[in-house]
Structure formats: C-alpha cells, structure tokens
Design a protein around this motif. Structure first.
Motif, short mmCIF file in Angstrom:
data_model
loop_
_atom_site.label_atom_id
_atom_site.label_comp_id
_atom_site.label_asym_id
_atom_site.label_seq_id
_atom_site.Cartn_x
_atom_site.Cartn_y
_atom_site.Cartn_z
N PRO A 196 -66.57 10.36 -0.45
CA PRO A 196 -67.37 9.82 -0.54
C PRO A 196 -67.24 9.49 0.84
N GLN A 197 -67.92 9.62 2.41
CA GLN A 197 -67.34 9.51 3.30
C GLN A 197 -66.49 7.80 3.49
N ALA A 198 -67.43 7.01 2.82
CA ALA A 198 -66.75 5.66 2.76
C ALA A 198 -65.67 5.98 2.77
N SER A 199 -64.99 6.41 1.71
CA SER A 199 -62.83 6.45 1.28
C SER A 199 -62.52 7.88 2.15
N ARG A 200 -62.94 8.45 3.06
CA ARG A 200 -62.50 9.29 3.79
C ARG A 200 -61.23 9.34 4.67
N ASP A 201 -60.06 9.49 4.64
CA ASP A 201 -59.32 9.25 5.01
C ASP A 201 -58.79 10.20 6.05
N ARG A 202 -59.17 9.09 7.59
CA ARG A 202 -59.38 9.28 8.75
C ARG A 202 -58.14 10.57 9.88
N TYR A 203 -56.57 10.12 8.43
CA TYR A 203 -56.12 10.22 9.13
C TYR A 203 -55.83 11.78 9.10
N PRO A 204 -55.96 12.54 8.73
CA PRO A 204 -55.89 13.88 8.67
C PRO A 204 -56.68 14.21 9.38
N ASP A 205 -58.14 13.70 9.69
CA ASP A 205 -59.05 14.49 10.91
C ASP A 205 -58.77 14.04 12.05
N ALA A 206 -57.76 12.85 12.33
CA ALA A 206 -57.17 12.36 13.80
C ALA A 206 -56.25 13.53 14.02
N LEU A 207 -56.17 14.12 13.22
CA LEU A 207 -54.57 15.12 13.16
C LEU A 207 -55.62 16.27 13.38
N ARG A 208 -56.24 16.51 12.72
CA ARG A 208 -57.05 18.01 13.10
C ARG A 208 -57.72 18.57 14.66
N ALA A 209 -58.85 16.86 14.74
CA ALA A 209 -59.04 17.25 15.60
C ALA A 209 -58.56 17.01 17.09
N GLY A 210 -56.89 16.42 16.90
CA GLY A 210 -56.07 16.84 18.29
C GLY A 210 -55.18 17.74 18.19
N ALA A 211 -55.13 18.16 17.21
CA ALA A 211 -54.49 19.92 17.10
C ALA A 211 -55.36 21.03 18.42
N LEU A 212 -57.02 21.11 17.22
CA LEU A 212 -57.55 21.66 18.49
C LEU A 212 -57.42 21.42 19.97
N LEU A 213 -57.72 20.30 20.23
CA LEU A 213 -58.03 19.74 21.56
C LEU A 213 -57.03 20.36 22.40
N VAL A 214 -55.60 20.20 21.78
CA VAL A 214 -54.30 21.22 22.46
C VAL A 214 -54.48 22.25 22.24
N VAL A 215 -54.84 22.86 21.28
CA VAL A 215 -55.15 24.40 21.30
C VAL A 215 -55.90 24.74 22.98
N VAL A 216 -57.49 23.89 23.38
CA VAL A 216 -57.89 24.63 24.26
C VAL A 216 -57.93 24.22 25.18
N PHE A 217 -56.96 22.81 25.66
CA PHE A 217 -56.63 22.84 26.60
C PHE A 217 -55.17 23.50 27.52
N GLY A 218 -54.21 23.65 26.03
CA GLY A 218 -53.19 25.02 25.93
C GLY A 218 -53.67 26.49 26.77
#
Length: 445
Positions: free
Chosen positions: A11-33
């Motif tokens: 369920p969305q309400a119980s979703r762990d946002r830390y992994p989401d933040a890590l993945r989003a940050g990783a993709l942004l690093v790749v794009v700018f890199g």
C-alpha cells in the motif's frame, strides 16, 4: 511508467521512501554524469565530433567512484522486490510471469524512445544529419542498463532462495566466484603475481571474464536482499563498509585496474566490459553510504514536502533516464545558434567548467519539453497492460527485447535504432496477454 519502482503491491501509505529516494538520486546522478562527460567539439561554430571526459582528463576516473551508481540501483531494487519475490515463492506463483511484467513495463516506453529515434534517423537521412553523426552511439549506449537490469531481475528468485538458505554466506560465495574469474582471466600462477592482478586482468581481454557480467551484478542484488532482511545495518557497519570499500579501490588501482568505473571508449582497459573486482569496491562504498546516511535521511523524508519531491522523481526517473541522451541533439543545436562556449577545451583551460555548465543548462532546457511530451503521451496510453502467461511467448519476447537492445547498443542510432525498434516492438507485443482481460486490470503476479 517505471515498473521497477513498484513495491510489489505494498500500500502507498506504508511505502518505504528511503529506497525510493536512493533510486531517484542514483538516476539523477547518472543523467547529469552523462551530460558532464559528453564534450562537444566545434569547428567554425559547428559541432563536428564529441569527446568523452575520461579520454581527455585521466583524473576524472576518480569521479566515477561517485558517478557509477548502477550497483546502488541494483542493491535498492533488490531490497524493494525481495518480499514480493518471497511471497510468490511461498504461494507457488510463477516468477517467469512476474519477470514478463517487468520486461513489458520497460519495453513499452523503450519502443516509444526508439520510434522517435528512428524518426530522427529518417529525417537525418534526407537532411544530411550533421548533428546525428557525432552523437550516433551516444543516443543508444545508455540502453545497456535496461539489459543488465532485466538480466539480474530474472535471477531474483535464485537470489532470494540463496539468502533463505545461506544468508550472507551467499554474498561471500558470489564474491569468491568473482575473484576466481578474475584470477583465471589474469592467469595468476604465483602469489607474487597478485600485485599485478589488475594489469594482467585488463590486458587479457574478456574471455572467461564475461562470467562476471552475471556474478558482479548479482552481488549488489544479493546484498540488497540481505539488507532488507536486517542481516546487516547501523552506522558502525556503514562506516566500516565505506572504509573497506575505499581500501578495496585503492588496492585495486595499485594492482593495475583502471581508475575509472565507466568507459570512455570501447577497446580500452575497462572495469565494466566485462565487470571486474575493482567495480565491487564501488559497491562496498555505496552500501556503506546507504547505511551511514540512513538515520538522517529517514528523518528528512518524514517531511511532507521532501516526500512529495521523492514521489515525483520516482515517477519520472525511468522516463528521464530513457530520454536524457536525446536532449543532447537540441542542446548542441541551441549551443551553435546562440554561440555559447559548449566547446570549452579540456580541463585546466580557461572556461572549461563554465562551458560544462552551459552545456548542462542547455540539456536541461532541451529535456524539459521532451519530458512533458513523453509524460503526456504515456499517461494517455493504457497503463495497466496485463503481461503474458505462456512460457513460449515470454521466452521469445524476452529474447526479442534483449536482441533489440543489443542491436541498438552495437550499431548506434543509425542503423541500430531501426533493428532495435523491430526487436523491442515485437517484445512489447509478445510479452502482453492476448486478448487483454476485460474489467479491472490484473496485478502483475
């Protein structure tokens, strides 16, 4: 839009946002890199070729210890998917059907990207295509990530089973296999030769080393499952892994492995083609950072505004990854027309980093309308397409998908996108159920 970001029905309400933040940050690093690494070269104000930052500045290799975030992405994706994979194993659901859903979720937006790329290729064929030539392979090279991700996810049930049976010993086993592959590739026959392990490995071509194209990428997946299940955690463990990773990288470079963890060109000594033990050092560093930052990051993510940003970045992550290289075409055109210093020489020359800044700004300006168009299009299509259940269709569809990606990688936009589109489009059709069930969409189980 990003099937890999789904939390297996949580369920969305119980979703762990830390992994989401890590993945989003990783993709942004790749794009700018990727944008930073592309160096346009102009003659008389017109772009005639491109350089790669790693080829003109050897010191940039150290930056890739931060910018090579694929191990982090695999690590986090495995952590997110581990519980769902375990449930499917316990309930007797077919893992192949689950993988078909993942593959279909990546194939559909990739079809759109390759179709647009083919349109550019056709227009270029009639107009001369001056800008397409310098960026030909740059427009498809990033698709290798999709191929690798699909490969390791296909083996996710095996990784979950291995964690159930052996825990962290499964990680140790993979590490021993990766080390054995590099030792065999290097032809080590005496202990003293270990001091030159990196030089000997990268001097011997691929060969048996291609086994590590599976083993090295399975390592962060196995670690991610173990992390999700609490087999290691805490600030102390994080700092220890961070230090261990840095020492690992220092020892690897001292033995002759290349400093860079990405490739600036084909045919040069590489830690990526195929993956080497040096790349494992980056994994240790990144996992150490994940554990070290976990406490403060989770507190930060409790803020509603930050949580909203992570949600948006998570939704846009894979589309941005797919389309960010295409932005280099209009960015180069704009740079030429405006007379901006996008070719600012090499590091150390006056204005080099200012030129990099202009180039990044142009890429951002160029990718923004592309993302609006892509998101609008993807939101207008049927989103919950049910994946195929038949084994022949899934196997043939998966083969077509991987074949299309490989063709695009090997041949570039011209003619690779033409062959790639045929393969990926066939996969998109084969990997879906025919006919689609009526009524409520079925979950991808």
């Amino acid at each position: 839009m990003d099937s890999s970001s789904k939390n297996d029905g949580e369920p969305q309400a119980s979703r762990d946002r830390y992994p989401d933040a890590l993945r989003a940050g990783a993709l942004l690093v790749v794009v700018f890199g990727h944008w930073i690494a592309t160096l346009p070269r102009l003659e008389n104000g017109l772009m005639t070729t491109t350089d790669h930052l790693l080829l003109v500045w050897t010191g940039a290799g150290v930056l890739t210890w931060v910018l090579q975030v694929v191990p982090l992405f695999v690590f986090v994706s495995a952590a997110v998917s581990a519980d769902g994979a375990q449930r499917r194993l316990e309930q007797g659901h077919r893992q192949l059907h689950w993988w078909a859903g993942r593959a279909l979720g990546l194939a559909r937006p990739t079809v759109t990207y390759l179709a647009v790329l083919v349109a550019f290729v056709i227009v270029a064929a009639y107009t001369g295509g001056r800008l397409l030539g310098p960026l030909n392979h740059s427009l498809t090279v990033h698709l290798w990530f999709l191929m690798m991700l699909l490969g390791v996810q296909a083996l996710l049930p095996l990784s979950v089973w291995a964690d159930n049976r052996w825990g962290l010993k499964a990680v140790a086993g993979l590490l021993l296999i990766a080390a054995a592959v590099d030792l065999l590739r290097a032809g080590i026959t005496a202990p003293g030769e270990l001091l030159e392990l990196g030089s000997r490995v990268t001097a011997n071509g691929g060969g048996i080393g291609w086994l590590n194209a599976i083993v090295v990428w399975l390592l962060p997946q196995q670690l991610g499952i173990a992390w999700k299940r609490g087999r290691f955690s805490g600030l102390g463990t994080g700092l220890a892994l961070l230090l261990f990773g840095l020492l690992w990288l220092a020892a690897a470079v001292a033995s002759g492995y290349p400093v860079a963890m990405v490739d600036g060109a084909f045919g040069v000594p590489s830690n990526l083609l195929p993956p080497t033990l040096a790349l494992v050092g980056v994994m240790w560093v990144q996992v150490g950072v994940v554990l070290t930052c976990e406490g403060p990051m989770r507190r930060l993510l409790e803020r509603r505004r930050i949580d909203r940003v992570v949600t948006i970045l998570g939704a846009l992550g894979m589309p941005l990854y797919l389309w960010h290289k295409l932005a280099e075409l209009p960015a180069a055109w704009l740079g030429e027309r405006l007379g901006l210093p996008i070719d600012a020489g090499i590091p150390g020359e006056v204005g080099f980093w200012l030129g990099r800044l202009w180039w990044i700004v142009l890429c951002i300006v160029s990718v923004a309308p592309v993302m609006v168009a892509v998101v609008t299009f993807e939101m207008s299509r049927k989103r919950d397409v049910v994946s195929a259940t038949g084994t022949p269709a899934i196997l043939v569809g998966g083969t077509a998908l991987l074949g299309g990606i490989i063709a695009s990688l090997a041949l570039g936009a011209l003619p690779g996108a033409l062959f790639g589109l045929a393969g990926v489009a066939a996969a998109s059709w084969l990997l879906r159920a025919h006919p689609q069930p009526a009524g409520e969409p079925l979950g991808r189980t």
